[in-house]
Design a protein around this motif. Sequence first.
Motif, PDB file in Angstrom:
ATOM      1  N   GLU A 160     -30.408  58.222  30.696  1.00 52.38           N
ATOM      2  CA  GLU A 160     -29.209  58.053  29.867  1.00 52.38           C
ATOM      3  C   GLU A 160     -29.108  56.643  29.299  1.00 52.38           C
ATOM      4  OE1 GLU A 160     -26.256  61.452  31.715  1.00 52.38           O
ATOM      5  OE2 GLU A 160     -25.881  59.379  32.264  1.00 52.38           O
ATOM      6  N   SER A 161     -29.351  55.647  30.116  1.00 51.46           N
ATOM      7  CA  SER A 161     -29.271  54.249  29.651  1.00 51.46           C
ATOM      8  C   SER A 161     -30.275  53.984  28.530  1.00 51.46           C
ATOM      9  CB  SER A 161     -29.556  53.283  30.799  1.00 51.46           C
ATOM     10  OG  SER A 161     -28.609  53.412  31.825  1.00 51.46           O
ATOM     11  N   ALA A 162     -31.493  54.457  28.709  1.00 53.59           N
ATOM     12  CA  ALA A 162     -32.540  54.226  27.705  1.00 53.59           C
ATOM     13  C   ALA A 162     -32.207  54.947  26.398  1.00 53.59           C
ATOM     14  CB  ALA A 162     -33.894  54.672  28.239  1.00 53.59           C
ATOM     15  N   LEU A 194     -23.807  59.621  24.183  1.00 52.52           N
ATOM     16  CA  LEU A 194     -24.733  60.615  24.724  1.00 52.52           C
ATOM     17  C   LEU A 194     -24.410  61.977  24.123  1.00 52.52           C
ATOM     18  CD1 LEU A 194     -24.997  59.897  28.554  1.00 52.52           C
ATOM     19  CD2 LEU A 194     -26.811  59.714  26.860  1.00 52.52           C
ATOM     20  N   LEU A 195     -25.430  62.659  23.703  1.00 54.44           N
ATOM     21  CA  LEU A 195     -25.279  64.006  23.172  1.00 54.44           C
ATOM     22  C   LEU A 195     -25.579  65.008  24.282  1.00 54.44           C
ATOM     23  CD1 LEU A 195     -24.562  64.823  20.336  1.00 54.44           C
ATOM     24  CD2 LEU A 195     -26.988  65.079  19.847  1.00 54.44           C
ATOM     25  N   ILE A 196     -26.608  64.706  25.043  1.00 56.00           N
ATOM     26  CA  ILE A 196     -26.997  65.562  26.172  1.00 56.00           C
ATOM     27  C   ILE A 196     -27.141  64.679  27.397  1.00 56.00           C
ATOM     28  CG2 ILE A 196     -28.751  67.115  27.096  1.00 56.00           C
ATOM     29  CD1 ILE A 196     -29.376  67.862  24.166  1.00 56.00           C
ATOM     30  N   MET A 210     -30.304  62.719  25.893  1.00 56.43           N
ATOM     31  CA  MET A 210     -30.414  62.501  24.445  1.00 56.43           C
ATOM     32  C   MET A 210     -29.159  61.845  23.910  1.00 56.43           C
ATOM     33  SD  MET A 210     -32.198  65.828  22.816  1.00 56.43           S
ATOM     34  CE  MET A 210     -33.640  66.536  23.585  1.00 56.43           C
ATOM     35  N   ALA A 211     -29.368  60.979  22.939  1.00 56.39           N
ATOM     36  CA  ALA A 211     -28.259  60.341  22.246  1.00 56.39           C
ATOM     37  C   ALA A 211     -28.484  60.510  20.753  1.00 56.39           C
ATOM     38  CB  ALA A 211     -28.185  58.858  22.609  1.00 56.39           C
TER      39      ALA A 211
END
Length: 137
Positions: free
Chosen positions: A102-104, A119-121, A133-134
């Motif tokens: 998530e961070s990346a 964040l999308l996912i 995913m973002a």
Amino acid sequence: MSERHAAPALVVGLGCQRGCPVDTLRALLDQVLEAHGFGLDQVRGLASIDLKREEPGLLQLAEQLALPLTCFSSSQLTPYALQLSHRSEIAYERTGCYGVAESAALALAERLAQSPAKLLIRRQKYAQATLAMACCG
């Protein structure tokens, strides 16, 4: 007949155990894209932590998909801790950040969009890997 809306540009954050095979990473990516109705053509880049810069599975995935792999240091990922859906003490002990995927994803999306990312996912776990995913535009 369903029409696709303007497809958002996506970035994928990945975390994995040492030696995680490219097939595992690709299966996770394909599964998440399909489950959420996104296409591989929407993915603009892959991201992870710099500790994984030489991880063969990640490098092979980036090569297979012809996408850049951007790696961030734990200090670059730390500011995203409050946005994470899951804060892992084990991840923190091993990497210096509470969640790599998530961070990346957030860090790369912000870099590409030049604005705060969302964040999308949220973190998806599969075998030896995690993925998030973002949206970056």
